[in-house]
Structures are given as structure tokens and as C-alpha cells.
Design an enzyme around this catalytic site. Structure first.
Site, PDB file in Angstrom:
ATOM      1  CD  GLU A   1      42.235  88.642  44.393  1.00  0.00           C
ATOM      2  OE1 GLU A   1      42.174  89.075  45.456  1.00  0.00           O
ATOM      3  OE2 GLU A   1      42.013  87.202  44.240  1.00  0.00           O
TER       4      GLU A   1
ATOM      5  CE  LYS B   1      47.437  96.479  49.692  1.00  0.00           C
ATOM      6  NZ  LYS B   1      47.093  97.313  50.289  1.00  0.00           N
TER       7      LYS B   1
ATOM      8  CG  ASP C   1      43.095 102.610  50.276  1.00  0.00           C
ATOM      9  OD1 ASP C   1      43.489 101.940  51.288  1.00  0.00           O
ATOM     10  OD2 ASP C   1      43.289 103.758  49.941  1.00  0.00           O
TER      11      ASP C   1
ATOM     12  CE1 TYR D   1      41.605  89.941  51.385  1.00  0.00           C
ATOM     13  CE2 TYR D   1      40.444  91.725  50.606  1.00  0.00           C
ATOM     14  CZ  TYR D   1      41.320  91.014  51.341  1.00  0.00           C
ATOM     15  OH  TYR D   1      41.549  92.051  52.513  1.00  0.00           O
TER      16      TYR D   1
ATOM     17  CE  LYS E   1      50.772 100.649  48.597  1.00  0.00           C
ATOM     18  NZ  LYS E   1      50.330 100.318  49.940  1.00  0.00           N
TER      19      LYS E   1
ATOM     20  CB  CYS F   1      36.800 141.965  44.413  1.00  0.00           C
ATOM     21  SG  CYS F   1      37.506 141.364  42.831  1.00  0.00           S
TER      22      CYS F   1
ATOM     23  CB  CYS G   1      37.235 145.208  40.557  1.00  0.00           C
ATOM     24  SG  CYS G   1      35.981 144.606  41.174  1.00  0.00           S
TER      25      CYS G   1
ATOM     26  CB  CYS H   1      33.587 140.161  42.697  1.00  0.00           C
ATOM     27  SG  CYS H   1      33.619 141.641  42.037  1.00  0.00           S
TER      28      CYS H   1
ATOM     29  CB  CYS I   1      35.021 142.056  38.344  1.00  0.00           C
ATOM     30  SG  CYS I   1      36.482 141.623  39.097  1.00  0.00           S
TER      31      CYS I   1
HETATM   32  S1  IVH Z   1      44.982  89.256  50.541  1.00  0.00           S
HETATM   33  C1  IVH Z   1      47.816  86.681  52.909  1.00  0.00           C
HETATM   34  N1  IVH Z   1      43.610  90.419  48.335  1.00  0.00           N
HETATM   35  O1  IVH Z   1      45.706  94.473  51.776  1.00  0.00           O
HETATM   36  C2  IVH Z   1      46.976  87.848  51.963  1.00  0.00           C
HETATM   37  N2  IVH Z   1      44.538  91.600  50.365  1.00  0.00           N
HETATM   38  O2  IVH Z   1      48.664  94.584  52.987  1.00  0.00           O
HETATM   39  C3  IVH Z   1      46.113  88.478  52.619  1.00  0.00           C
HETATM   40  N3  IVH Z   1      43.938  93.926  50.701  1.00  0.00           N
HETATM   41  O3  IVH Z   1      45.348  93.228  55.095  1.00  0.00           O
HETATM   42  C4  IVH Z   1      45.606  89.558  51.861  1.00  0.00           C
HETATM   43  N4  IVH Z   1      42.756  94.162  48.700  1.00  0.00           N
HETATM   44  O4  IVH Z   1      43.456  94.373  53.970  1.00  0.00           O
HETATM   45  C5  IVH Z   1      44.306  90.262  49.899  1.00  0.00           C
HETATM   46  N5  IVH Z   1      42.581  91.623  46.990  1.00  0.00           N
HETATM   47  C6  IVH Z   1      43.129  91.597  47.988  1.00  0.00           C
HETATM   48  C7  IVH Z   1      43.091  92.807  48.970  1.00  0.00           C
HETATM   49  C8  IVH Z   1      44.030  92.869  50.166  1.00  0.00           C
HETATM   50  C9  IVH Z   1      42.929  94.755  49.687  1.00  0.00           C
HETATM   51  C10 IVH Z   1      44.354  94.442  51.871  1.00  0.00           C
HETATM   52  C11 IVH Z   1      43.968  93.602  53.209  1.00  0.00           C
HETATM   53  C12 IVH Z   1      45.390  93.107  53.564  1.00  0.00           C
HETATM   54  C13 IVH Z   1      46.339  94.448  53.146  1.00  0.00           C
HETATM   55  C14 IVH Z   1      47.929  93.758  52.925  1.00  0.00           C
END
Ligand code: IVH
Length: 671
Positions: free
Chosen positions: A111, A113, A115, A222, A310, A404, A407, A422, A427
Site C-alpha cells: 500500500e 505509505k 504521509d 488500512y 521508504k 536592478c 541595469c 525592473c 534591461c
Molecule cells: S500499517 C502495524 N499502513 O506509517 C502496522 N501504516 O511507521 C501499522 N502509515 O504509524 C501501520 N500509511 O501512521 C500502515 N498503508 C499504511 C500506512 C501506514 C501510512 C503510517 C502509520 C504508521 C506509520 C508507521
């Protein structure tokens, strides 16, 4: 029907339509019809206040501002994820799983991740009762009132909800919402947020839910925590169930086998990263089979059955070595920081914009400061924030120039504007900038005429206006430093080649204020000759699609200057031949008429621009990203993630031969 029954019915209808609108993004009724239902419910509840319940859709924003957040103990610890940063670490992770599973090709769900900020929601008998932040994983803060303001959070679940359900997810802010919100904050004279993540966290931790309600928060769930009355075998099944209950589940996920499957998912998501509407910082890799998960267990605060793979960071720390300003083609004076080079967002950044004087003041960037720089996608690298803790007194504030730097003309700025300019028409910095724009690939496409050369040509007095370019000879260029004989010859040839061009490129190249590439195209189609464009009045200009009063005025204003008209005439006299766009003969008969096409990879017989023009001439549209709405993907050599995506979505893929054959099915304006 009595009031209580009607209230129940209205709430069910509103829950259904909210789900269609906020979660599925596929509304069935108009906004007005939805509002009418909500108003009817409000009126009934006003007349029968004893029937108001906390899960009524009228109660999303309510209650008093809090003094502080109450503490919540999670029934089940909220874990976080261990990170892996490269293929070796991913392999190590997978090997441990394979060992526990006793077989290879383990099923994973991957999935994005998100932010944002981790959150837990609790539903009892299908009713939303509590939301809490992760805190230290054991004890979090009660943010129920704030979560309720998020429209995609169902207050009552659909379908057959269990007696107790804890769901975990991420609160985040979409990129577009973030941008809009920051613009608004700035307009109100308030401090904007540094990035979407900070703004999501800041908005969620507001003690006044009314403030949270004004912030455009989103949620994806999730995972589940404790669930009473429902078992699952796989993670994918769990996600499917959460979606059935009406909870917002990210539709983007990859169900793959083994570490090669994870690698493909990683590559595909990384390639798509900047096209996604939200920010992500990696790929979460999760074991799909829940029995296997339990046998793997956890170490300290993270599970052994999942990792975050990551992405390279888009924000890093570096040092400001200097601050300087540049003068652009419109005369705009832009400050920028010269940085100790850092690799961020996929490139090495050694200079980052500070936008304008107000921004520079607000951020208070000084020479010698340590700062965060950020580069996301195609955006220009920017200094986000000074790390004030790292100041040691040696930092030097920067004084914005009043004249400027090129010039020496005194700078001016509009009364309500933030940009110093400017004002001098002669110029050299402005001339060089305009020349560079004229020569750019999407304008006149003069190969080899870059920034430095433009500056040199202006400085040497060889070019004062665009048309001077066409009078250049290798002999006249001979005196220029750093330009060899061969390069001079090549430049003269490239300039000569640019004479044959299209009207839309020509119009774009002129650098008329407000006129970008798509406006230039619309103007070319509407007026079909430089003369007709120069002669158009504001009403005629406004009749063109997408041209509003401001733009019409700017275009008219440009051609009201005699020297701008004279320049067009001079260019034509120098032999520039802008070709008017072909009239589309019978677009409906083309297989591309009304279709959206995505080009990927390299074609052998056509450039990107030629392929685009051919598709557009046949009434099609070229788009940059593949979605369910794409009709064809044309894949050349070394096609990458877009091809994968097309296959994933079942979009028809054409190779070059098939593409050319289809283009030729229409006689007339083919290639
Ligand atoms: S699962 C035990 N799924 O990432 C697993 N986390 O460093 C629990 N996060 O604290 C997390 N997208 O805030 C999971 N698709 C995703 C996620 C996700 C973002 C974040 C979440 C978690 C942190 C882990």
C-alpha cells in the site's frame, strides 16, 4: 410517517449519499438535492430536539472548544513500522518471512505509505464513538470531535457492522487542498504550513473542532485493531470488508507474490508518486495471510509481518551559502538561496527559490543558516524553513536590493503586489530572459541557444530583439567568448531551421503576458494568422475558449505597443513562416477523435511533439497519466510505469506500428 421515522430515514439516506460523494467520489444526486435532505433533517431536529443523537449528520461540527485533550488507552497497542531503504534490506525482510512460511512467493499486499498522522476510530454497533491519536502506541489523545468533522468519516457504518470495530488509518491533506489552504492562510495574513503532513497534524490537534472543520482533512483506513464478531483470513479480505462498511479505503494497492512482486510495486508507485493527489513517503509491504502474521508476531513496537519500504526523501537539511536575486524575462526580481548541494527529490539541488521579498522576510532566511529544502516532483526546489536552533550568531540577514542588479534601474512594485520588477524596457537581463523563452523547445525550438548564450548575445550587443537572431552569421558570432567556430555554425543553422514553425509556437514564443502554451494554441486556432491576432479587439479575444477579460486585456495591451507589432512584422520579413493549424477535416472518422491518449517510451519515427500534434489534429487529446479514462496508451521503446499501469487497468496498448497504422486510417490531415 411520524417525525422519528422520517428522521431515521433521512439519516440513512444522507449516510448513503455522503458515502457516494466523499468516499467513492461517485455521487448519485446533485449537491442541491443533498442539501435539501440535510435541511429537512435539520428542521425536524429543531422541532424535536429530544431526537438529536451524536451520530446525526447534523452533528459533525459541534460542541465546545476543549481545554485539553483527554487521554485514551488503546485496547490493543498501535504499532509502527520498521523501515527498509534498499533492495538488500527488502530481501532480508522477505527471507525471514519465507523461512517462517516454509515456502517462497509469499503473498503481500503493498500500500502507499500515506504521509500523515496515524489515528484509531472506534465503532460500536456501527456507530462512531471515539477517535484517538496514536500517542506512544499505548495511550493517545481523544480527538473524537475533530475526526467527526471529516466528511469521509462515516458516523454510522453501512451494511452489517460488528458489535465492536477498531480501525486504524491515516489522516492527511491532499496536495491540492494543502495548496488552497495555504493560499487562504496567507491571504488572511496568517502563517502558512510547511508541508501537508504538518498541516494535517496541526489541524487535527486543534482544541476547537470548528477550526478543524475548516481544514480540508482526508482519511484512509488500512488496518483493524480489536474486532468483535467477524473473522478474516487475509488482509485483502479485511480491506474489502472495511470498504463495504463505507469506510474510506485507498483503492490503490498491489496484491503481489514474493519479493519480485514487491520490487515491481515499488517501481510502479515510485514512478507515479508525483501524479498522486496525496503525499507518500514509501510503500508499506504487508503479509497478506493473517495466520502467517500471527506466527511472526512483533518486536518491540513494530510487527515482523510488515515493513515500510521508504522512498528517497523530498525534504533535507542543508546550509545557505549565499542569497542572490535574478531578473526574469518579465523583470520580476526573484531571490534564491545558494546551497551546499544536497540530493533531494531525485536531483542534486544547489539553489532554491525564496519566491519574493515578503516570503524571504517571513521565513527570515539568513546567509549561513541551516534550512530544510524541499523538492517534490517537478516543482522548483524551495527553502521551507530555517532551523533556528542551529543558529550560532554568525548568520547574516540579507537586504533586498532597491535597484536592478543588472541595469541599476530603481525597482518598482504594484501597490498590492509582492513582486519587485525592473521597469526598464532595455534591461539586458529581461532581454536575455525573453530571448531564452523565444528559443525554448516548446516555442521556436532553437537548438543550443541556452541561458548563457542568450546573455552573451545580449551583452555583446548582437541581439536586441528576436528578429536580430535571424541576421546572425558565423562571422558576427566569431567574437563571442566560449563559442567555437563549429558551434557558431551550428547555432546559425539551428536559427535558420526555426523559421519553419507553427503559429501556436510562434505566438507562444512572443512572450505575451499571460499567454502560455495552451492559450497560444487556442489563439492560433481562432485567428489563424499573426496579423489577425494583432488586429483582434478585446471582444474578439474573449470569444476564444478559456480567454477571460484579464487575458484579453493583456494581449490587447501587448499589441497596442507599436514596437511589439513591428517586431512581428520584422520576424515575418526575416523569413519566419508560422503555419496555421490544419482545419480538422473529418475528426469524427478518426479513431482518435474525442479519445484520450497517453504516450510513453520513445517512438522511432516521431518525436513526442509530432505524435502529440498528429493526435490533436485528429481531434484527440494527449494526457500525461494513465487512468481508467484513458482510451489508448502508445508505447514506444523503453516504456516504463505507464505501460505497466495500462496493463493493470486493461487500457488498450498500441505499439508504434499499430499507432501509425491507426493514424493513417484517416485521409487528410494525418501526419
Ligand atoms: S500499517 C502495524 N499502513 O506509517 C502496522 N501504516 O511507521 C501499522 N502509515 O504509524 C501501520 N500509511 O501512521 C500502515 N498503508 C499504511 C500506512 C501506514 C501510512 C503510517 C502509520 C504508521 C506509520 C508507521
Amino acid at each position: 410517517m411520524d417525525a422519528a421515522a422520517r428522521i431515521t430515514e433521512l439519516r440513512a439516506q444522507l449516510a448513503h449519499h455522503s458515502h457516494r460523494y466523499y468516499v467513492l467520489d461517485r455521487p448519485e444526486i446533485s449537491d442541491a438535492a443533498y442539501d435539501a435532505l440535510l435541511r429537512e433533517l435539520e428542521a425536524l431536529e429543531r422541532a424535536h430536539p429530544q431526537l438529536v443523537t451524536p451520530d446525526s449528520p447534523t452533528q459533525r461540527v459541534g460542541g465546545q472548544a476543549l481545554e485539553k485533550f483527554a487521554k485514551v488507552t488503546h485496547r490493543q497497542q498501535m504499532l509502527s513500522l520498521a523501515n527498509v531503504f534498499d533492495d538488500q534490506e527488502l530481501t532480508d525482510f522477505d527471507e525471514r518471512i519465507v523461512k517462517a512460511a516454509g515456502h517462497g512467493d509469499v503473498a503481500y499486499v503493498c500500500e502507499p505509505k500515506m504521509d500523515g498522522l496515524a489515528i484509531e476510530l472506534v465503532y460500536e454497533a456501527g456507530r462512531f464513538v471515539q477517535a484517538s491519536t496514536r500517542g506512544d502506541g499505548v495511550i493517545g489523545e481523544d480527538v473524537t470531535a475533530n475526526l467527526k468533522t471529516i466528511k469521509s468519516v462515516p458516523l454510522t457504518l453501512l451494511g452489517k457492522p460488528p458489535a465492536l470495530l477498531e480501525v486504524r488509518g491515516e489522516v492527511f491533506i491532499k496536495k491540492a487542498d494543502f495548496k488552497r489552504m495555504n493560499e487562504q492562510l496567507l491571504a488572511q495574513g496568517e502563517e502558512p504550513f510547511v508541508n501537508p503532513r504538518n498541516s494535517a497534524a496541526g489541524s487535527l490537534r486543534q482544541l476547537d473542532p470548528k477550526l478543524t472543520a475548516s481544514r480540508p482533512l482526508s482519511l484512509y483506513v488500512y488496518e483493524v485493531g480489536v474486532v468483535d464478531g467477524r473473522g478474516f483470513e487475509t488482509h485483502a479480505e479485511k480491506l474489502g470488508y472495511l470498504a463495504e462498511l463505507g469506510l474510506p479505503v485507498n483503492p490503490k494497492r498491489y496484491e503481489v507474490k514474493g519479493r519480485q512482486g514487491v520490487r515491481d510495486a515499488y517501481a510502479s508507485l515510485l514512478a507515479e508518486r508525483h501524479a498522486l493527489p496525496y503525499e507518500i513517503d514509501g510503500l508499506v509491504v504487508k503479509v497478506d495471510e493473517l495466520k502467517l502474521r500471527s506466527s511472526l508476531g512483533q518486536v518491540s513496537k513494530s510487527p515482523r509481518w510488515a515493513v515500510a519500504y521508504k522512498f528517497p526523501p523530498e525534504e533535507l537539511e542543508t546550509k545557505v551559502l549565499g542569497i542572490s536575486v535574478t531578473v526574469g524575462r518579465t523583470g520580476a526580481v526573484t531571490p534564491a538561496a545558494d546551497l551546499q548541494p544536497v540530493f533531494v527529490g531525485g536531483v542534486t539541488v544547489s539553489r532554491a527559490t525564496l519566491h519574493n521579498e515578503d516570503e524571504l522576510r517571513r521565513k527570515d532566511v539568513r546567509v549561513g543558516d541551516w534550512v530544510f529544502v524541499r523538492r517534490a516532483g517537478d516543482v522548483i526546489p524551495e527553502v521551507v524553513k530555517v532551523i533556528t536552533e542551529r543558529r550560532d550568531g554568525s548568520q547574516q540577514p540579507f537586504t533586498f536590493p532597491t535597484a536592478c542588479p543588472v541595469c541599476q534601474t530603481a525597482l518598482t512594485r504594484a501597490e498590492d503586489g509582492v513582486i519587485w520588477r525592473c521597469p526598464s524596457p532595455s534591461c539586458p537581463a529581461k532581454l536575455a530572459g525573453r530571448l531564452r523563452h523565444f528559443a525554448t523547445r516548446t516555442a521556436m525550438d532553437v537548438d543550443g541557444l541556452g541561458d548563457k548564450l542568450c546573455e552573451a548575445l545580449v551583452e555583446a550587443g548582437l541581439v536586441r530583439r528576436f528578429s536580430d537572431l535571424y541576421a546572425l552569421t558565423p562571422q558576427r558570432l566569431a567574437g563571442l567568448e566560449r563559442l567555437g567556430e563549429k558551434s557558431a555554425q551550428n547555432l546559425v543553422e539551428a536559427i535558420a531551421q526555426s523559421k519553419r514553425t507553427t503559429l501556436r509556437r510562434f505566438i507562444y514564443a512572443l512572450g505575451i503576458p499571460e499567454v502560455g502554451e495552451s492559450t497560444a494554441k487556442a489563439l492560433a486556432e481562432a485567428f489563424r494568422s499573426p496579423q489577425a491576432l494583432m488586429d483582434a479587439d478585446e471582444a474578439q479575444l474573449q470569444a476564444v475558449r478559456d480567454i477571460g477579460p484579464e487575458m484579453a486585456k493583456a494581449i490587447r495591451g501587448h499589441f497596442a505597443h507599436e514596437e511589439n507589432r513591428a517586431e512581428v512584422t520584422a520576424l515575418l520579413a526575416a523569413g519566419v513562416e508560422p503555419e496555421a493549424p490544419a482545419v480538422i477535416a473529418a475528426p469524427a472518422s478518426s479513431p482518435f477523435a474525442g479519445k484520450t491518449v497517453v504516450l510513453t517510451g520513445t517512438l522511432a519515427k516521431l518525436s513526442r511533439e509530432q505524435a502529440t500534434e498528429a493526435i490533436e489534429r485528429q481531434g484527440g487529446k494527449v494526457s500525461g497519466s494513465v487512468s481508467k479514462k484513458t482510451h489508448y496508451v502508445v508505447a514506444g521503446e523503453e516504456a516504463g510505469s505507464k505501460l505497466l499501469k495500462a496493463k493493470e487497468l486493461g487500457v488498450p496498448v498500441l505499439d508504434e506500428a499499430a499507432f501509425l497504422a491507426l493514424l493513417q486510417t484517416v485521409s487528410g490531415p494525418g501526419l
